[in-house]
Every structure is written in structure tokens, then in C-alpha cells.
Design a protein around this motif. Sequence first.
Motif, PDB file in Angstrom:
ATOM      1  N   ASP A  63      -7.059  33.371  20.502  1.00  0.00           N
ATOM      2  CA  ASP A  63      -7.797  32.268  19.873  1.00  0.00           C
ATOM      3  C   ASP A  63      -6.869  31.131  19.481  1.00  0.00           C
ATOM      4  O   ASP A  63      -7.226  29.947  19.584  1.00  0.00           O
ATOM      5  CB  ASP A  63      -8.550  32.760  18.636  1.00  0.00           C
ATOM      6  N   GLN A  69     -14.442  29.750  21.611  1.00  0.00           N
ATOM      7  CA  GLN A  69     -15.531  29.126  22.358  1.00  0.00           C
ATOM      8  C   GLN A  69     -16.841  29.212  21.581  1.00  0.00           C
ATOM      9  O   GLN A  69     -17.000  30.056  20.703  1.00  0.00           O
ATOM     10  CB  GLN A  69     -15.685  29.807  23.728  1.00  0.00           C
ATOM     11  N   ASP A  71     -19.758  30.306  22.263  1.00  0.00           N
ATOM     12  CA  ASP A  71     -20.503  31.560  22.289  1.00  0.00           C
ATOM     13  C   ASP A  71     -19.752  32.700  21.611  1.00  0.00           C
ATOM     14  O   ASP A  71     -20.292  33.794  21.440  1.00  0.00           O
ATOM     15  CB  ASP A  71     -20.864  31.952  23.727  1.00  0.00           C
ATOM     16  N   GLY A  72     -18.498  32.467  21.234  1.00  0.00           N
ATOM     17  CA  GLY A  72     -17.719  33.471  20.525  1.00  0.00           C
ATOM     18  C   GLY A  72     -17.288  34.650  21.368  1.00  0.00           C
ATOM     19  O   GLY A  72     -16.719  35.616  20.857  1.00  0.00           O
ATOM     20  N   ARG A  73     -17.520  34.596  22.674  1.00  0.00           N
ATOM     21  CA  ARG A  73     -17.191  35.725  23.552  1.00  0.00           C
ATOM     22  C   ARG A  73     -15.833  35.513  24.210  1.00  0.00           C
ATOM     23  O   ARG A  73     -15.414  34.382  24.474  1.00  0.00           O
ATOM     24  CB  ARG A  73     -18.282  35.901  24.609  1.00  0.00           C
ATOM     25  N   TYR A  74     -15.170  36.639  24.475  1.00  0.00           N
ATOM     26  CA  TYR A  74     -13.846  36.578  25.093  1.00  0.00           C
ATOM     27  C   TYR A  74     -13.913  36.742  26.605  1.00  0.00           C
ATOM     28  O   TYR A  74     -13.117  36.149  27.332  1.00  0.00           O
ATOM     29  CB  TYR A  74     -12.929  37.646  24.481  1.00  0.00           C
ATOM     30  N   SER A  76     -15.929  35.526  29.106  1.00  0.00           N
ATOM     31  CA  SER A  76     -16.990  34.545  29.333  1.00  0.00           C
ATOM     32  C   SER A  76     -16.472  33.423  30.217  1.00  0.00           C
ATOM     33  O   SER A  76     -15.259  33.221  30.362  1.00  0.00           O
ATOM     34  CB  SER A  76     -17.482  33.961  28.002  1.00  0.00           C
ATOM     35  N   ARG A  79     -14.460  30.874  28.157  1.00  0.00           N
ATOM     36  CA  ARG A  79     -13.083  31.249  27.844  1.00  0.00           C
ATOM     37  C   ARG A  79     -12.169  31.097  29.059  1.00  0.00           C
ATOM     38  O   ARG A  79     -11.061  30.565  28.949  1.00  0.00           O
ATOM     39  CB  ARG A  79     -13.049  32.691  27.323  1.00  0.00           C
ATOM     40  N   THR A 111     -10.291  36.767  32.516  1.00  0.00           N
ATOM     41  CA  THR A 111     -10.530  37.493  31.277  1.00  0.00           C
ATOM     42  C   THR A 111     -11.477  38.634  31.608  1.00  0.00           C
ATOM     43  O   THR A 111     -12.521  38.428  32.223  1.00  0.00           O
ATOM     44  CB  THR A 111     -11.084  36.571  30.174  1.00  0.00           C
ATOM     45  N   SER A 113     -13.220  42.710  30.966  1.00  0.00           N
ATOM     46  CA  SER A 113     -13.605  43.900  30.209  1.00  0.00           C
ATOM     47  C   SER A 113     -13.553  45.063  31.196  1.00  0.00           C
ATOM     48  O   SER A 113     -14.501  45.297  31.945  1.00  0.00           O
ATOM     49  CB  SER A 113     -15.013  43.756  29.616  1.00  0.00           C
ATOM     50  N   ASN A 121     -18.793  50.815  28.555  1.00  0.00           N
ATOM     51  CA  ASN A 121     -18.942  49.367  28.493  1.00  0.00           C
ATOM     52  C   ASN A 121     -19.200  48.777  29.876  1.00  0.00           C
ATOM     53  O   ASN A 121     -18.920  49.408  30.899  1.00  0.00           O
ATOM     54  CB  ASN A 121     -17.673  48.723  27.907  1.00  0.00           C
ATOM     55  N   ASP A 240     -26.422  38.388  32.066  1.00  0.00           N
ATOM     56  CA  ASP A 240     -26.759  37.526  30.930  1.00  0.00           C
ATOM     57  C   ASP A 240     -28.263  37.310  30.825  1.00  0.00           C
ATOM     58  O   ASP A 240     -28.818  37.235  29.726  1.00  0.00           O
ATOM     59  CB  ASP A 240     -26.055  36.167  31.065  1.00  0.00           C
TER      60      ASP A 240
END
Length: 470
Positions: A63, A69, A71-74, A76, A79, A111, A113, A121, A240
Motif C-alpha cells: 500500500d 485502490q 475497491d480495497g482489493r489487492y 484486482s 491494483r 498480483t 491469489s 480460495n 465478479d
Amino acid sequence: MDKQVSSRGTKEKALRLNLDEKKYGTIVEIGAGQEVARNFFVAGAAAGTIAKTMSAYDMKFSDAIYGVQEDGRYVSKARVLAMMEQEFDLVVDRVGAIRSKSSRYFAYATTVSAKSFNRKNECHAWCGVRIQMYPGAEPSNIIVHVRMFDDSAEAQQQALGILGVNLIYASYYYFEDPKQIIDSLTDSLKANRIEIDCIDFQGPYFEDVDNQTKNIHLIRSWKTRAIMFKADGSVAVPADMLYKKNVLTIRGSFKPITKLNVDMIEQGYKAFSTLEGVTDKNTVLIAEISLNDLHGKDANMTEKDIMERVKLLNLLGYNVMISDYTRYFSLRAYFRQYTQLQIGIVVGMINIKQIFDEEFYRGLEGGILEGFGKLFPDNTRLFVYPERDEKGILNDLTTVSVPNNLRYLFRHVLDNGFITSIESSDIDLFNIFSREILQQICRGQGEWVDAVPEPVSKAIMEQKLFGYRG
């Protein structure tokens, strides 16, 4: 243009880039190791290509570098775009004045997951490259969304490493042909390891690229089985759009969408909305067009033809899905990847006859029983719109006739609510036949105008769609 598309492996691509002193940039990877950078280092001579590699794993540290960002997502698109922009600007600011004027800079970012050892996940990534297509040019971007299917984090990392090299390589050597870029993204990767369900070409070099049609090519290039468009026409990431949503879909050719199609959707939604847990806020309505029609009618439809249909559906506020699915149970399985809530499929009487035709399940080891087991395992229902026969008689589920050996199967799905009748709001709608409408459109103004929604007829005439000449 590189003519050895299929013969170049990952190491060869990385080495070719490393040996070209005009190409220089940064690689930043978060969430799945440093596999893209590692491929360049293993290939050798990376010092002439790689300005910096970095992996800001800690969220607070990340950060601090790239900001937070909206949307607060990493993991994404926002980002990865922030990463690409910042790293590209840094490399140009720091070496732009001292390197050769013929340099073409880039910044690759991802980025991720990846598969976690302690939780279940979604395994996905946003990957992108920001690049100068020629020396001194304003940068352009290529961004992709990737789903990973390997059963270990190590294998997923390795797959993303190959994808990253392919993306950087393609952006330099195939930038004049976006379809070739797409085709090359899975070079050196075995089938079913990754899925690319969204690609976005941005910037001055790609101003003339139609992102909608290029996303359709993802299906024809076997990068994904389906793509989605939001009601505003923008390309959507299926996860999404569908995550934790009730899904109601209707399959059709929609060439063009008629008032009969609209009534099917509306009546289907009216019935779907009575199911437990279904509300306007948690439900997504999707018009689906299959590229793999059972009868082959639409197998060779052009991207222009597809987009004419999509735009008219969007005009009426519908989300649109383009897929290569033939059977409804495959469509249901696709949705079930993203949601465990209600799934509804609006069909016509002709489709009911089809799903009770044992020939429809040729190739399935369990035949029709396997097909039904896959279609109706949980929270999935078919909503059946009536039809009018040649004698003018209205037929619905009460008039369905199935072979004797299937009558108990039919009774079972009917009694358990897996298939449900819906009504027509206007019997005159049964006078609408898509093939006749299409022929009338080609002849100019006529009765077809009253058979389609007003915004659709207006768009067809103004944009001269489906062969309309006025």
C-alpha cells in the motif's frame, strides 16, 4: 513479425528479449513468487533487459508503494494497473536520459491469489504489461485476468511464470496483431492449467482495437469457455459478476432480440423471483449466446454479427454471455463455479423435447441419466415457456409427450419442481418468428418493426444492422 510462433519455448523467448539491448524494464510480482523474473534470469543475459524485480508481499508495504485502490482489493485490475504505471514511470525517470534513444521500456506486473495450504480460495491473478511499442511512444497496456487450475501453489507459480514471459514477448513481437497476442499466451502450457477469461488492450497504440471482439477471440482461441459483457457493454470478469449471486439465464440466437424473447425473460424472472432467497439486488440476469449450437446454425457467426446482437441486448439493459457450451448441464456447471445460490434457465418447449431426446446425450457414458444428474443436482430449475403449434393450439408442460421408457423420469423432474411452466403475457407474440423477422429486415421497413422493442428497431435502422438497407 515473428514467424516461429509455435516453435519458441519459454527460455528461448526470454533469451531473445534479454539479448535485445533496446528492450528494458521492470518486473514486479505479488502473491506467487518471482517466476516471471526467474525465467529471464535462467535464460541468461538478463542484466541488459531487467532493470529491477520486486515482490512487495506485505500488504502495508505494498500500500505504501502503490496506494490503496478504491475497491480495497489487492488482487484486482485497479491494483495491477497502479503497479504497472508506477514502475514504468520509475524506470523511464531513472534511466531514460542515459540509455540509448532507441530503447523501448516496459513494466510487467502481476498480483495473484495462489492456492493456499490452509484455506479454500479462488486461485486467480491479474497480469499486465505497460510498454512502448516504439522508442519515445506513449505507453500502451495489455491486461489479462487468469484463473489457475493446478492443484499446488508451486505448479500455479510455474504456469504464471510462463504466461508472463509469453505476455511480455507477445507485446513486443506481435503488437500489430492482437489475435496473435491472444493465441500465444498459452505457448508451452498444457491444456486446462489456466483460463484467460478477460483481456483489455489500452492506450494510444490500441485505440482502434475493439476489446469486445478480441474477448470473443479468447473463446475461439481456447483460452476460456465463456466471456461476459455487462449491460453497459463493458467486458466483465465472470467471477465478479456471478459471485454469490442468483443467476437466471436464457439462451437464444437473438438475431435480433424480439418482443417474444423479452416476454420469455420477463415471465421467467417473475417465476424465478418467487424462489427462496431471490431478490433484485442479489440476482443477475444473463442472455446467453452459444457459439456451439447443436444444429450448427451459428457455428460460423462472425464477431461483427455477434457484437450486433450483444449491443442490442445491452440496449435493453441485459448482461450478455458468449459461450461455446452446447448442453445445459455444462452451462449450469459453469455458473456453479462461482455461486451456490439459485440457478434458473428459461427455455422453450423445443428445448424440453431436446433434453428428453436420448440422442442429445450421445458420448456421455451415463447417457440421459448422467445428463439429468448434472443438470439438476442442487438449486437448478428450468422455466418452460409455452408454444403454439400449427393448429393454433397452445402447448405447455401438460401436453409434453416423452417415450415410455422416460415417462417416470419426466414425472420425477416435474413433481420435484425441477422444470416449471411459465405463461405468455400475450398470445399474439407467438406470431413472431425470428427467421421471418430477419428476412423482413433485409427488405427494409415493414411488419418486423412492431415485432421488436422500439429501441431495437431504431438501432437496426440507424446502424443498418442485420442487412438493413433502408
